[in-house]
Scaffold this motif. Structure first.
Motif, short mmCIF file in Angstrom:
data_model
loop_
_atom_site.label_atom_id
_atom_site.label_comp_id
_atom_site.label_asym_id
_atom_site.label_seq_id
_atom_site.Cartn_x
_atom_site.Cartn_y
_atom_site.Cartn_z
N ALA A 142 -61.71 -31.84 -37.77
CA ALA A 142 -61.89 -31.87 -36.32
C ALA A 142 -61.63 -33.26 -35.72
N PRO A 143 -62.18 -34.34 -36.31
CA PRO A 143 -61.88 -35.67 -35.74
C PRO A 143 -60.39 -36.01 -35.83
N ILE A 144 -59.75 -35.59 -36.93
CA ILE A 144 -58.30 -35.80 -37.05
C ILE A 144 -57.59 -35.11 -35.88
N GLY A 145 -58.04 -33.88 -35.60
CA GLY A 145 -57.44 -33.12 -34.50
C GLY A 145 -57.62 -33.84 -33.17
N VAL A 146 -58.80 -34.44 -32.97
CA VAL A 146 -59.04 -35.16 -31.71
C VAL A 146 -58.03 -36.30 -31.55
N PHE A 147 -57.82 -37.06 -32.62
CA PHE A 147 -56.85 -38.15 -32.54
C PHE A 147 -55.43 -37.62 -32.31
N LEU A 148 -55.09 -36.53 -32.99
CA LEU A 148 -53.76 -35.95 -32.78
C LEU A 148 -53.58 -35.57 -31.31
N MET A 149 -54.62 -34.94 -30.76
CA MET A 149 -54.54 -34.50 -29.36
C MET A 149 -54.36 -35.70 -28.43
N LEU A 150 -55.17 -36.75 -28.66
CA LEU A 150 -55.12 -37.90 -27.77
C LEU A 150 -53.80 -38.66 -27.92
N ARG A 151 -53.17 -38.54 -29.07
CA ARG A 151 -51.87 -39.19 -29.25
C ARG A 151 -50.74 -38.29 -28.80
N LEU A 170 -48.84 -30.77 -31.60
CA LEU A 170 -47.93 -29.88 -32.32
C LEU A 170 -47.43 -30.50 -33.62
N ALA A 171 -47.64 -31.81 -33.77
CA ALA A 171 -47.21 -32.46 -35.02
C ALA A 171 -48.01 -31.91 -36.19
N GLY A 172 -49.31 -31.60 -35.95
CA GLY A 172 -50.12 -31.02 -37.01
C GLY A 172 -49.52 -29.70 -37.47
N ASP A 173 -49.09 -28.92 -36.52
CA ASP A 173 -48.47 -27.63 -36.82
C ASP A 173 -47.20 -27.84 -37.65
N ALA A 174 -46.40 -28.80 -37.24
CA ALA A 174 -45.16 -29.09 -37.96
C ALA A 174 -45.47 -29.51 -39.40
N MET A 175 -46.48 -30.38 -39.54
CA MET A 175 -46.83 -30.84 -40.89
C MET A 175 -47.30 -29.67 -41.75
N ALA A 176 -48.06 -28.75 -41.14
CA ALA A 176 -48.56 -27.61 -41.89
C ALA A 176 -47.39 -26.81 -42.47
N HIS A 177 -46.35 -26.65 -41.68
CA HIS A 177 -45.18 -25.94 -42.19
C HIS A 177 -44.47 -26.74 -43.27
N ILE A 209 -58.07 -24.93 -37.64
CA ILE A 209 -59.41 -25.53 -37.66
C ILE A 209 -59.34 -27.02 -37.33
N MET A 210 -58.11 -27.54 -37.21
CA MET A 210 -57.91 -28.93 -36.82
C MET A 210 -57.75 -29.04 -35.30
N MET A 211 -56.84 -28.23 -34.73
CA MET A 211 -56.49 -28.41 -33.32
C MET A 211 -57.38 -27.64 -32.34
N LEU A 212 -57.80 -26.42 -32.71
CA LEU A 212 -58.59 -25.65 -31.74
C LEU A 212 -59.92 -26.34 -31.41
N PRO A 213 -60.67 -26.82 -32.40
CA PRO A 213 -61.90 -27.55 -32.05
C PRO A 213 -61.61 -28.79 -31.21
N ALA A 214 -60.51 -29.49 -31.54
CA ALA A 214 -60.18 -30.70 -30.79
C ALA A 214 -59.86 -30.37 -29.34
N ALA A 215 -59.05 -29.33 -29.15
CA ALA A 215 -58.69 -28.95 -27.78
C ALA A 215 -59.93 -28.48 -27.03
N SER A 216 -60.85 -27.81 -27.71
CA SER A 216 -62.09 -27.38 -27.06
C SER A 216 -62.92 -28.58 -26.66
N ALA A 267 -66.08 -31.49 -31.25
CA ALA A 267 -65.05 -30.87 -32.09
C ALA A 267 -65.64 -30.39 -33.41
N ILE A 268 -66.47 -31.25 -34.01
CA ILE A 268 -67.08 -30.86 -35.29
C ILE A 268 -67.99 -29.65 -35.07
N ALA A 269 -68.75 -29.66 -33.97
CA ALA A 269 -69.64 -28.54 -33.69
C ALA A 269 -68.85 -27.25 -33.52
N VAL A 270 -67.77 -27.30 -32.76
CA VAL A 270 -66.95 -26.10 -32.55
C VAL A 270 -66.36 -25.62 -33.87
#
Lengths: 291, 254
Positions: free
Chosen positions: A32-41, A45-52, A210-217, A232-235
């Motif tokens: 979740a914290p990783i997702g928050v940083f991805l979102m703020l940067r 969608l880079a997370g999605d790309a990396m997942a693929h 589980i990385m981006m949805l909590p961050a976006a929330s 984010a961690i709570a979500v």
């Protein structure tokens, strides 16, 4: 059904449910914290790309050793890091922006991965790689999830200042320190690590959920960075809990159920988030203060 | 504050040409920025003012000539870019933003001591932003943000400070407050180079001026450099790059 039956009994009765819960909670705390940083940067969608991008590495591991955790983990890590480093280098040395570089590499990587998986193994195996198996986490997988999560939090704490400054004011960071480039690569490394850990549980494609949805929330719950991490961690944790319970009671696959739960929490956050929820805008405006 | 910073070496420009893709944005600059100088860089849009600052701070390598910084290290130069490339939507408050000015002392890992916190608070007070410490930067006005960035510059404790159009779209009160800060830096014998458009401000507060129009039109005492005929000369500059322009004649002569 009593609330006890609905919420607690599955975890009391079944070992695999407890393992799934522990694993997915560990995953949420790190991702979740990783997702928050991805979102703020603006790299959501880079997370999605990396997942693929991780897929072919996991597939090579799968081809060599079958459904083996270490082989697929090492393969996934290697592929993810390779794509991240290549895209990062290309961005810093050529005219291409990072999103374009990533898009190109992850598409290549994904095509390669699907080809490799289809060369050997039945479609059931492919589904396993794509969608994970949170209900079948063994000790090794749990240690991996917990280890990655701990490492992620420690690294984020160590690099926090540089990471934040690289987001807010990269020009300033470059003028006072050379840490911007290395920080970026270490951060991408953490993204890959969390996605690889996540695909044990949720599969390569959904681990980014589980990385981006909590961050976006989280963006709807707090306007402060610290608050966003907590939210984010709570979500993520709630999504793990509700997803597993939903999967247990309705029989839907657990990985997608967890991500669907995260999606539902995202919708709730958009509507009722304490900081930026849309519903509060519909209320009559409170009278403004004098100053 | 009010202390004296050990005088840095002069920055010497020797026939410096700076530009992009072989096209000079500004060429054949020769001169010296003395330690403790308070230099205004003036000229029309596209005259190469920002390019010059990028060259001084080392992010742009000269196409020709040499910039000699003496004993001065590039990291000892504080640089405030034009309309800073700051992500104002990022959730960070004024105190945290300003405190990053202490980077050179605290680095990547060092914690802020109680004394550091007091220093940061003092810097925020010195730009008139007391009470704004916990405000998110996204809620600041342009002038308030510029004040915060000046507070960060002050904390950087740099021997040389480069300002690129620091007063663009800033009201008169803020300008005069920030100029006070610049005067204090000068008293501390820091070198300040500022790109400016408002000639009144330059005449009032900057003893030395470099007038640019893709070349050096004048460099000297402000009253000399900003004479009407010089300004007229600067205005007649060719702005566009010409892909078929011959190789610069001055190079041939050399």
């Amino acid at each position: 059904m009593t609330p006890y039956d609905a919420l607690v009994a599955p975890f009391v009765e079944f070992d695999f449910m407890r393992r799934a819960l522990v694993g997915s909670l560990a995953l949420s705390v790190g991702s979740a914290p990783i997702g928050v940083f991805l979102m703020l940067r603006r790299m959501s969608l880079a997370g999605d790309a990396m997942a693929h991008a991780i897929l072919p590495g996991a597939a090579v591991g799968f081809l060599v050793a079958g459904l083996s955790l270490p082989a697929m983990t090492i393969g996934g890590l290697a592929a993810g890091v390779a794509v991240a480093v290549l895209a990062g280098l290309l961005t810093r040395t050529s005219v291409l922006k990072e999103d374009a570089a990533l898009a190109a590499f992850y598409l290549l990587s994904l095509a390669l991965g699907v080809t490799l998986v289809s060369l050997k193994g039945s479609n059931v195996d492919l589904l396993n790689v794509l969608f994970g198996s949170v209900l079948a986490l063994d000790d090794d997988a749990l240690f991996l999830l917990a280890g990655v999560s701990s490492l992620t939090l420690l690294t984020l704490a160590a690099l926090y200042r540089s990471l934040v400054l690289e987001c807010v004011d990269p020009g300033f960071l470059a003028s006072v320190s050379r840490s911007g480039g290395p920080t970026h690569f270490v951060f991408l490394g953490l993204v890959v690590l969390n996605l690889v850990a996540g695909f044990q549980a949720l599969g390569t494609l959904l681990s980014v959920g589980i990385m981006m949805l909590p961050a976006a929330s989280a963006a709807f719950w707090s306007a402060r960075l610290s608050g966003m991490f907590v939210a984010a961690i709570a979500v993520g944790a709630l999504a793990s809990l509700f997803g597993l319970l939903g999967s247990y009671h309705t029989g839907v696959p657990s990985g997608p159920a967890i991500v669907l739960a995260a999606g539902a929490l995202y919708l709730v956050s958009i509507a009722f988030g304490a900081s930026a929820g849309l519903v509060w805008r519909l209320l009559p405006a409170r009278r403004h203060r004098a100053a | 504050m009010g202390r004296v910073v050990s005088a840095a070496s002069a920055i010497r420009l020797d026939d410096v040409t700076l530009g992009y893709d072989r096209h000079p944005a500004v060429h054949h600059l020769t001169g010296e920025i003395a330690p403790g100088a308070l230099l205004a860089v003036v000229g029309p849009n596209g005259a190469g003012k920002s390019t010059l600052l990028k060259g001084l701070v080392g992010t742009l390598k000269p196409l020709g000539g040499r910039i000699d910084r003496g004993a001065l290290k590039v990291r000892e130069i504080a640089y405030l870019p034009q309309a800073a490339a700051l992500d104002r939507s990022f959730p960070i408050d004024v105190f945290d933003l300003v405190s990053t000015g202490l980077w050179r002392r605290r680095g990547l890992f060092g914690g802020l001591s109680k004394g550091d916190r007091a220093t940061v608070a003092e810097a925020i007070a010195s730009v008139g932003l007391s009470g704004f410490e916990r405000r998110q930067i996204g809620t600041l006005s342009g002038g308030q943000l510029q004040r915060a960035l000046f507070a960060r510059l002050a904390l950087q404790d740099a021997a040389v400070i480069l300002l690129d159009e620091p007063f663009a779209a800033i009201d008169a009160k803020t300008v005069s407050d920030l100029l006070e800060l610049v005067a204090r830096w000068r008293a501390e014998t820091r070198t300040v180079v500022a790109v400016l458009h408002d000639l009144e401000t330059v005449r009032r507060a900057f003893p030395e001026t470099l007038l640019l129009a893709r070349r050096q039109v004048a460099w000297g005492p402000t009253s000399e450099a900003l004479r009407p005929e010089r300004l007229l000369e600067a205005r007649g500059m060719q702005e566009a790059f010409d892909d078929h322009a011959p190789v610069c004649a001055v190079d041939h002569a050399a």
